[in-house]
Design an enzyme around this catalytic site. Sequence first.
Site, short mmCIF file in Angstrom:
data_model
loop_
_atom_site.label_atom_id
_atom_site.label_comp_id
_atom_site.label_asym_id
_atom_site.label_seq_id
_atom_site.Cartn_x
_atom_site.Cartn_y
_atom_site.Cartn_z
N SER A 101 -22.08 -16.43 29.67
CA SER A 101 -23.08 -15.70 30.16
C SER A 101 -23.87 -16.72 30.99
O SER A 101 -23.61 -17.52 31.93
CB SER A 101 -24.25 -14.82 29.29
N ASP A 242 -26.36 -15.27 36.89
CA ASP A 242 -26.56 -15.84 36.20
C ASP A 242 -24.95 -16.20 36.10
O ASP A 242 -23.88 -15.30 37.19
CB ASP A 242 -26.58 -15.89 34.52
#
Length: 448
Positions: A101, A242
């Site tokens: 992530s 992200d």
Amino acid sequence: MSRRYFGTDGIRGRANGLITPELAMKVGQAAGLVFQRGEHRHRVVIGKDTRLSGYMIEYALVAGFTSVGMDVLLLGPMPTPAVAMLTKSMRADLGVMISASHNLFEDNGIKMFGPRGFKLSDEVEKKIEKLLDENLDKKLAQSRNLGRARRIDGVHDRYIEFAKRTLPRELSLEGLRVVVDCAHGAAYKVVPEALWELGADVVPIGVEPDGLNINKECGSTAPEALCRKVREMRGDIGIALDGDADRVIIVDERGHVVDGDQLLAVIAESWKEDGRLTKPGIVATVMSNLGLERFLKDRDLSLVRTPVGDRYVLEQMLKQGYNLGGEQSGHIILSDYATTGDGFVSALQVLAVVQKLGRPVSQVCHKFEPLPQILKNFRYRNGKPLDRAEVKSAITAGEKRLNGHGRLLVRSSGTEPVIRVMGEGDDRILVEEVVDTIVSALGNPAVA
């Protein structure tokens, strides 16, 4: 049963530290065995972000899944929500995303989705964990029943079309200069292309992954580069994703950041006006600002709070029938469209509101004045700092000082050895004193 491997968002750790080829292969075997249900030929789809270690983990997973008889469809670099969507669309038994992530390239992780595109339940993760600690040699497939693996072409176009269909067909982004930061991550191809197809004047940054630069001084956790670029290019809006594109932060035309709480307010107000909310309220976490709660209350909307983690937000949304939820960090879940947080689709909903109102983003997206909120992180090496008597005493005293004037939240991160201390209230000085006292009790200087 304690959880050795799974955190709040799959398995995550240092590549070649916790996340080794051996572990990845074992995860493939264990998950493959758990999801071999029925007599049909079983398949798993695997996507990844742009980390260098993704190659190593991808091939180890392939070895694991094929060794227990599952066929593997390789998607290459794709956003996490795209993997969830394609798991369901391609009738797979399981979906896997290789990503850490928003973490830097040194880390990586494995998160999984069931056949309907939802993240795995705690119960299923425990079944996989149990198998990870067993010898699975006797459960491997016979030679003639081994799985096959192949790469799938055209998956980028599938996700682009899916994302575009979340907007009314007549809506165009023509006239908007959109600066988008893809964090050198999984969305670096699909998002700029989709925005261009929708008519926007696209200025892409963070679209040159080299395996080592994912999330490095860019993306939703470091939006400073995007803020500068929006001002430099006179952009109408900035979009920061992200590394795996499951979260989003917006930047207005002045270069000011708009966080997930404000985005939830924008979408909630718009959807209420359009009659699109399935219930009069939304779901968010304990980290969401009290200002959001007051904003919603003024509009006769409720705020249901959950523990931190988008999986818990989605769990409550499904349980109570809400179709909008999210986190301050930018995980926005729109259950009408997706089974997990989708940064790009969430950004499109905000763009739709901007186009509909015909006003600058700075006027559209700053919906409420957030209460002063202080968040400090304490990183530890071992032990359980929250169990120490002096820490418990400091927390109790802090709660008494803020009682009726704010909130205090102290929790352990589910993905790294960090304790997060968050306080908020009308009196910033009081909040900061309370937070600093607890951090001091934890024993070391905090990292803001």
